[in-house]
Design an enzyme around this catalytic site. Sequence first.
Site, mmCIF file in Angstrom:
data_model
loop_
_atom_site.group_PDB
_atom_site.id
_atom_site.type_symbol
_atom_site.label_atom_id
_atom_site.label_comp_id
_atom_site.label_asym_id
_atom_site.label_seq_id
_atom_site.Cartn_x
_atom_site.Cartn_y
_atom_site.Cartn_z
ATOM 1 N N THR A 263 0.854 -1.237 0.067
ATOM 2 C CA THR A 263 0.008 0.052 -0.122
ATOM 3 C C THR A 263 1.210 1.126 0.026
ATOM 4 O OG1 THR A 263 -1.899 -0.973 1.210
ATOM 5 C CG2 THR A 263 -1.602 1.379 1.283
ATOM 6 N N PHE A 265 1.159 5.358 0.878
ATOM 7 C CA PHE A 265 0.575 6.397 1.727
ATOM 8 C C PHE A 265 1.249 7.563 1.328
ATOM 9 C CE2 PHE A 265 0.668 2.319 3.678
ATOM 10 C CZ PHE A 265 -0.550 2.309 4.646
#
Length: 363
Positions: A263, A265
Amino acid sequence: MSETPVNLDELRNRIDAIDTEILRLISERATCAQTVAQVKTAEDPHAVFYRPEREAQVLRRIMALNAGPLDSEEMARLFREIMSACLALEQPVKVAYLGPEGTFTQQAALKHFGESAKSLPMAAIDEVFREVEAGAANYGVVPVENSTEGVVNHTLDSFMDSSMKISGEVVLRIHHHLLVSSTTRQDKISRIYSHPQSFAQCRKWLDAHYPQAERVPVSSNAEAARLVKTEWHSAAIAGDMAAKLYDLDKIAEKIEDRPDNSTRFLIIGHESVPMSGDDKTSLVVAMRNQPGALHDLLEPFHRHQIDLTRLETRPSRTGAWNYVFFIDFKGHVDQPEVVAMLEEVRLRAAEVKVLGSYPQGVL
Protein backbone atom coordinates in the site's frame (compact mmCIF):
# COMPACT_ATOMS: atom_id res chain seq x y z
CA MET A 1 36.72 -28.36 14.10
CA SER A 2 38.84 -25.27 13.42
CA GLU A 3 39.94 -22.99 16.22
CA THR A 4 38.33 -19.58 16.66
CA PRO A 5 40.83 -17.11 15.12
CA VAL A 6 40.15 -14.41 17.75
CA ASN A 7 39.54 -14.80 21.47
CA LEU A 8 35.84 -14.31 22.36
CA ASP A 9 36.69 -11.92 25.20
CA GLU A 10 38.76 -9.84 22.79
CA LEU A 11 35.83 -9.66 20.39
CA ARG A 12 33.50 -8.55 23.17
CA ASN A 13 35.96 -5.89 24.28
CA ARG A 14 36.20 -4.67 20.71
CA ILE A 15 32.39 -4.48 20.44
CA ASP A 16 32.27 -2.52 23.71
CA ALA A 17 34.81 -0.05 22.36
CA ILE A 18 32.87 0.31 19.08
CA ASP A 19 29.61 0.86 21.01
CA THR A 20 31.28 3.57 23.07
CA GLU A 21 32.42 5.33 19.89
CA ILE A 22 28.97 4.98 18.31
CA LEU A 23 27.43 6.49 21.45
CA ARG A 24 29.86 9.42 21.33
CA LEU A 25 29.15 10.08 17.65
CA ILE A 26 25.36 9.89 18.06
CA SER A 27 25.56 12.35 20.97
CA GLU A 28 27.72 14.63 18.83
CA ARG A 29 25.15 14.44 16.03
CA ALA A 30 22.34 15.24 18.48
CA THR A 31 24.24 18.26 19.79
CA CYS A 32 24.74 19.43 16.20
CA ALA A 33 20.99 19.06 15.59
CA GLN A 34 20.29 21.25 18.62
CA THR A 35 22.64 23.90 17.22
CA VAL A 36 20.84 23.75 13.88
CA ALA A 37 17.56 24.42 15.71
CA GLN A 38 19.07 27.45 17.46
CA VAL A 39 20.39 28.88 14.19
CA LYS A 40 17.06 28.31 12.40
CA THR A 41 15.05 29.87 15.23
CA ALA A 42 17.34 32.91 15.35
CA GLU A 43 16.80 33.47 11.63
CA ASP A 44 13.07 32.70 11.66
CA PRO A 45 10.92 32.16 14.81
CA HIS A 46 8.51 30.12 12.64
CA ALA A 47 11.21 27.99 11.00
CA VAL A 48 10.32 24.52 9.73
CA PHE A 49 12.61 21.88 11.20
CA TYR A 50 11.50 18.81 9.26
CA ARG A 51 12.91 18.90 5.73
CA PRO A 52 11.68 15.96 3.62
CA GLU A 53 14.11 16.58 0.77
CA ARG A 54 17.11 16.74 3.14
CA GLU A 55 16.14 13.52 4.92
CA ALA A 56 15.64 11.72 1.61
CA GLN A 57 19.08 12.87 0.44
CA VAL A 58 20.72 11.67 3.67
CA LEU A 59 19.06 8.24 3.50
CA ARG A 60 19.93 7.79 -0.18
CA ARG A 61 23.56 8.71 0.59
CA ILE A 62 23.71 6.20 3.44
CA MET A 63 22.33 3.44 1.22
CA ALA A 64 24.80 4.29 -1.55
CA LEU A 65 27.78 4.29 0.84
CA ASN A 66 26.79 1.11 2.68
CA ALA A 67 29.25 -1.72 2.06
CA GLY A 68 27.53 -4.36 4.23
CA PRO A 69 27.20 -6.80 5.81
CA LEU A 70 23.91 -5.13 6.87
CA ASP A 71 21.39 -4.67 4.07
CA SER A 72 21.22 -1.09 2.74
CA GLU A 73 17.55 -0.68 3.70
CA GLU A 74 18.25 -2.01 7.18
CA MET A 75 21.09 0.48 7.54
CA ALA A 76 18.83 3.29 6.32
CA ARG A 77 16.19 2.30 8.90
CA LEU A 78 18.79 2.60 11.67
CA PHE A 79 19.70 6.09 10.47
CA ARG A 80 15.99 6.95 10.18
CA GLU A 81 15.62 6.37 13.94
CA ILE A 82 18.72 8.41 14.73
CA MET A 83 17.38 11.25 12.58
CA SER A 84 13.96 10.94 14.21
CA ALA A 85 15.42 11.20 17.71
CA CYS A 86 17.60 14.18 16.72
CA LEU A 87 14.64 15.94 15.09
CA ALA A 88 12.66 15.48 18.31
CA LEU A 89 15.38 17.48 20.09
CA GLU A 90 14.83 20.34 17.63
CA GLN A 91 11.03 20.18 17.64
CA PRO A 92 8.83 17.10 18.25
CA VAL A 93 6.84 16.26 15.13
CA LYS A 94 3.12 15.56 15.58
CA VAL A 95 1.71 13.24 12.93
CA ALA A 96 -2.01 12.53 12.44
CA TYR A 97 -2.88 9.21 10.83
CA LEU A 98 -5.91 7.10 9.98
CA GLY A 99 -6.46 5.17 13.21
CA PRO A 100 -7.10 3.58 15.53
CA GLU A 101 -3.76 2.63 17.06
CA GLY A 102 -2.26 -0.49 15.48
CA THR A 103 -3.29 0.15 11.85
CA PHE A 104 -1.06 -0.15 8.80
CA THR A 105 -1.30 3.64 8.45
CA GLN A 106 0.33 4.06 11.85
CA GLN A 107 3.00 1.60 10.76
CA ALA A 108 3.59 3.75 7.65
CA ALA A 109 3.78 6.90 9.80
CA LEU A 110 6.43 5.34 12.04
CA LYS A 111 8.35 4.02 9.04
CA HIS A 112 8.51 7.53 7.56
CA PHE A 113 8.96 9.69 10.68
CA GLY A 114 10.55 7.22 13.10
CA GLU A 115 9.54 6.17 16.61
CA SER A 116 10.33 9.59 18.12
CA ALA A 117 7.43 11.27 16.29
CA LYS A 118 4.20 11.76 18.23
CA SER A 119 1.46 9.89 16.36
CA LEU A 120 -2.18 10.96 16.68
CA PRO A 121 -4.91 8.49 15.58
CA MET A 122 -7.91 9.91 13.69
CA ALA A 123 -11.21 8.18 13.02
CA ALA A 124 -11.44 9.06 9.31
CA ILE A 125 -9.33 10.29 6.40
CA ASP A 126 -11.03 13.69 6.27
CA GLU A 127 -10.27 14.13 9.98
CA VAL A 128 -6.57 13.64 9.23
CA PHE A 129 -6.81 16.48 6.70
CA ARG A 130 -8.68 18.72 9.15
CA GLU A 131 -6.19 18.05 11.96
CA VAL A 132 -3.28 19.17 9.79
CA GLU A 133 -5.18 22.12 8.30
CA ALA A 134 -6.03 23.35 11.81
CA GLY A 135 -2.40 23.12 12.91
CA ALA A 136 -3.08 20.51 15.60
CA ALA A 137 -0.68 18.18 13.76
CA ASN A 138 2.37 19.07 11.67
CA TYR A 139 1.77 16.31 9.13
CA GLY A 140 -0.75 13.65 8.23
CA VAL A 141 -0.47 10.15 6.77
CA VAL A 142 -3.24 8.74 4.57
CA PRO A 143 -3.47 5.65 2.32
CA VAL A 144 -3.84 6.41 -1.38
CA GLU A 145 -3.56 3.10 -3.27
CA ASN A 146 -3.13 -0.62 -2.81
CA SER A 147 -1.43 -2.87 -5.35
CA THR A 148 -4.34 -5.32 -5.19
CA GLU A 149 -7.44 -3.19 -4.57
CA GLY A 150 -6.53 0.05 -6.35
CA VAL A 151 -6.97 3.65 -5.22
CA VAL A 152 -8.47 4.89 -1.95
CA ASN A 153 -11.22 7.19 -3.22
CA HIS A 154 -11.77 8.95 0.14
CA THR A 155 -8.19 10.23 0.00
CA LEU A 156 -8.50 11.47 -3.57
CA ASP A 157 -11.80 13.20 -2.78
CA SER A 158 -10.29 14.88 0.29
CA PHE A 159 -7.59 16.48 -1.86
CA MET A 160 -10.24 18.08 -4.06
CA ASP A 161 -11.50 20.18 -1.13
CA SER A 162 -8.24 20.73 0.72
CA SER A 163 -5.33 23.17 0.57
CA MET A 164 -2.92 20.56 1.92
CA LYS A 165 0.24 19.74 0.00
CA ILE A 166 1.88 16.35 -0.43
CA SER A 167 5.34 16.33 1.13
CA GLY A 168 6.26 12.66 0.87
CA GLU A 169 5.23 9.08 0.19
CA VAL A 170 5.66 5.73 1.91
CA VAL A 171 5.26 2.31 0.32
CA LEU A 172 4.53 -0.41 2.88
CA ARG A 173 4.56 -4.14 2.23
CA ILE A 174 1.29 -5.42 3.66
CA HIS A 175 1.36 -8.77 5.44
CA HIS A 176 -1.89 -10.11 6.90
CA HIS A 177 -2.00 -12.70 9.67
CA LEU A 178 -4.84 -14.70 11.18
CA LEU A 179 -4.87 -13.77 14.87
CA VAL A 180 -6.52 -15.32 17.93
CA SER A 181 -6.47 -14.66 21.66
CA SER A 182 -5.27 -17.01 24.37
CA THR A 183 -8.90 -18.00 25.07
CA THR A 184 -9.86 -18.72 21.46
CA ARG A 185 -10.89 -22.30 20.69
CA GLN A 186 -9.07 -22.61 17.39
CA ASP A 187 -11.11 -25.63 16.25
CA LYS A 188 -14.37 -23.68 16.76
CA ILE A 189 -13.63 -20.47 14.86
CA SER A 190 -16.91 -19.42 13.24
CA ARG A 191 -16.40 -15.66 12.82
CA ILE A 192 -13.53 -13.62 11.34
CA TYR A 193 -13.24 -9.85 11.71
CA SER A 194 -11.30 -7.54 9.40
CA HIS A 195 -11.38 -4.44 7.25
CA PRO A 196 -13.19 -5.00 3.91
CA GLN A 197 -9.99 -4.41 1.92
CA SER A 198 -8.15 -7.03 3.96
CA PHE A 199 -10.91 -9.54 3.28
CA ALA A 200 -10.53 -8.79 -0.43
CA GLN A 201 -6.74 -9.21 -0.25
CA CYS A 202 -7.08 -12.60 1.52
CA ARG A 203 -10.15 -13.93 -0.30
CA LYS A 204 -8.59 -17.06 -1.83
CA TRP A 205 -6.87 -18.08 1.40
CA LEU A 206 -10.09 -17.70 3.38
CA ASP A 207 -12.08 -19.65 0.80
CA ALA A 208 -9.58 -22.50 1.08
CA HIS A 209 -9.13 -22.58 4.88
CA TYR A 210 -12.27 -21.05 6.46
CA PRO A 211 -15.04 -21.27 3.84
CA GLN A 212 -17.82 -21.59 6.47
CA ALA A 213 -16.69 -18.83 8.82
CA GLU A 214 -18.73 -15.62 8.88
CA ARG A 215 -16.70 -12.67 7.58
CA VAL A 216 -17.57 -9.55 9.56
CA PRO A 217 -16.26 -6.25 8.13
CA VAL A 218 -15.17 -3.61 10.65
CA SER A 219 -13.69 -0.11 10.41
CA SER A 220 -10.05 -1.20 10.78
CA ASN A 221 -7.87 -4.24 11.35
CA ALA A 222 -6.94 -2.87 14.77
CA GLU A 223 -10.64 -2.84 15.69
CA ALA A 224 -10.85 -6.45 14.47
CA ALA A 225 -7.97 -7.39 16.77
CA ARG A 226 -9.64 -5.66 19.71
CA LEU A 227 -12.91 -7.54 19.21
CA VAL A 228 -11.16 -10.92 19.21
CA LYS A 229 -9.99 -10.36 22.79
CA THR A 230 -13.60 -10.67 24.01
CA GLU A 231 -14.81 -13.68 21.98
CA TRP A 232 -13.74 -17.33 22.24
CA HIS A 233 -14.93 -18.37 18.76
CA SER A 234 -13.53 -15.49 16.68
CA ALA A 235 -10.34 -14.62 14.79
CA ALA A 236 -9.06 -11.44 13.17
CA ILE A 237 -7.08 -10.59 10.07
CA ALA A 238 -4.53 -7.91 10.95
CA GLY A 239 -0.85 -7.02 10.89
CA ASP A 240 2.07 -7.19 13.29
CA MET A 241 1.32 -3.93 15.12
CA ALA A 242 -2.24 -4.96 15.98
CA ALA A 243 -1.05 -8.41 17.09
CA LYS A 244 1.49 -6.84 19.43
CA LEU A 245 -0.87 -4.14 20.70
CA TYR A 246 -3.61 -6.62 21.70
CA ASP A 247 -1.30 -9.51 22.61
CA LEU A 248 -2.71 -11.92 20.04
CA ASP A 249 -1.21 -15.11 18.62
CA LYS A 250 -0.61 -15.73 14.92
CA ILE A 251 -2.05 -19.08 13.84
CA ALA A 252 -1.37 -18.35 10.16
CA GLU A 253 1.11 -15.81 8.79
CA LYS A 254 1.20 -13.87 5.51
CA ILE A 255 -2.18 -15.05 4.29
CA GLU A 256 -2.54 -12.35 1.62
CA ASP A 257 -3.25 -13.83 -1.82
CA ARG A 258 -0.51 -11.83 -3.54
CA PRO A 259 2.99 -11.91 -2.02
CA ASP A 260 3.77 -8.47 -3.48
CA ASN A 261 0.78 -6.87 -1.73
CA SER A 262 1.70 -3.29 -0.80
CA THR A 263 0.00 0.00 0.00
CA ARG A 264 1.19 3.50 -0.86
CA PHE A 265 0.64 6.26 1.69
CA LEU A 266 0.97 10.02 1.25
CA ILE A 267 2.39 12.52 3.74
CA ILE A 268 0.40 15.77 3.81
CA GLY A 269 1.50 19.11 5.24
CA HIS A 270 1.50 22.88 4.66
CA GLU A 271 4.89 23.51 3.04
CA SER A 272 6.15 23.03 -0.50
CA VAL A 273 9.18 20.75 -0.71
CA PRO A 274 12.33 21.74 -2.64
CA MET A 275 13.96 19.34 -5.10
CA SER A 276 15.68 16.30 -3.62
CA GLY A 277 17.11 14.95 -6.87
CA ASP A 278 14.62 12.08 -7.24
CA ASP A 279 11.09 13.45 -7.01
CA LYS A 280 7.46 12.91 -7.92
CA THR A 281 4.69 15.41 -8.54
CA SER A 282 0.93 14.93 -8.08
CA LEU A 283 -1.76 16.96 -9.86
CA VAL A 284 -5.51 17.28 -10.04
CA VAL A 285 -6.65 18.31 -13.53
CA ALA A 286 -10.22 19.17 -14.46
CA MET A 287 -11.17 18.76 -18.13
CA ARG A 288 -14.28 19.79 -20.03
CA ASN A 289 -16.35 17.10 -21.70
CA GLN A 290 -15.25 17.35 -25.31
CA PRO A 291 -13.83 14.95 -27.92
CA GLY A 292 -10.12 14.29 -27.51
CA ALA A 293 -9.94 15.78 -24.00
CA LEU A 294 -7.78 13.00 -22.59
CA HIS A 295 -5.44 13.12 -25.61
CA ASP A 296 -5.10 16.89 -25.22
CA LEU A 297 -4.24 16.43 -21.55
CA LEU A 298 -1.60 13.74 -22.05
CA GLU A 299 0.09 14.99 -25.22
CA PRO A 300 2.32 17.59 -23.47
CA PHE A 301 3.58 14.91 -21.06
CA HIS A 302 4.65 12.77 -24.02
CA ARG A 303 6.27 15.62 -25.94
CA HIS A 304 8.30 16.82 -22.93
CA GLN A 305 9.19 13.19 -22.06
CA ILE A 306 7.60 13.33 -18.61
CA ASP A 307 7.13 9.84 -17.14
CA LEU A 308 3.56 9.32 -15.84
CA THR A 309 3.30 6.83 -12.97
CA ARG A 310 -0.42 7.07 -12.18
CA LEU A 311 -3.59 8.33 -13.87
CA GLU A 312 -6.96 8.07 -12.10
CA THR A 313 -10.34 9.49 -13.04
CA ARG A 314 -12.88 10.73 -10.50
CA PRO A 315 -16.31 12.33 -11.06
CA SER A 316 -16.40 16.03 -10.41
CA ARG A 317 -17.90 16.89 -7.01
CA THR A 318 -18.81 20.46 -7.93
CA GLY A 319 -20.55 19.78 -11.22
CA ALA A 320 -18.43 22.44 -12.91
CA TRP A 321 -16.51 19.83 -14.95
CA ASN A 322 -17.30 16.33 -16.08
CA TYR A 323 -13.91 14.73 -15.47
CA VAL A 324 -11.27 15.17 -12.80
CA PHE A 325 -7.93 13.42 -13.31
CA PHE A 326 -5.42 12.61 -10.58
CA ILE A 327 -1.95 12.37 -12.11
CA ASP A 328 1.40 11.33 -10.66
CA PHE A 329 4.59 11.79 -12.66
CA LYS A 330 8.34 11.70 -12.12
CA GLY A 331 9.88 15.13 -11.73
CA HIS A 332 9.58 18.34 -9.72
CA VAL A 333 7.61 21.50 -10.48
CA ASP A 334 10.83 23.55 -10.37
CA GLN A 335 12.44 21.60 -13.24
CA PRO A 336 12.37 23.57 -16.54
CA GLU A 337 10.80 20.75 -18.58
CA VAL A 338 8.04 20.34 -15.98
CA VAL A 339 7.40 24.11 -15.92
CA ALA A 340 7.01 24.11 -19.71
CA MET A 341 4.73 21.07 -19.69
CA LEU A 342 2.46 22.52 -16.97
CA GLU A 343 2.10 25.79 -18.88
CA GLU A 344 0.70 23.87 -21.84
CA VAL A 345 -1.58 21.71 -19.69
CA ARG A 346 -3.05 24.82 -18.04
CA LEU A 347 -3.97 26.20 -21.47
CA ARG A 348 -5.91 23.03 -22.30
CA ALA A 349 -7.54 22.26 -18.94
CA ALA A 350 -10.39 23.91 -17.07
CA GLU A 351 -8.27 23.88 -13.91
CA VAL A 352 -4.93 22.50 -12.73
CA LYS A 353 -4.10 22.06 -9.06
CA VAL A 354 -0.59 20.99 -8.06
CA LEU A 355 -0.93 18.81 -4.95
CA GLY A 356 2.81 18.80 -4.37
CA SER A 357 6.27 17.76 -5.47
CA TYR A 358 8.02 15.43 -3.04
CA PRO A 359 10.86 12.90 -2.76
CA GLN A 360 10.12 9.43 -4.04
CA GLY A 361 9.88 6.97 -1.17
CA VAL A 362 13.33 5.83 -0.04
CA LEU A 363 12.39 3.03 2.36
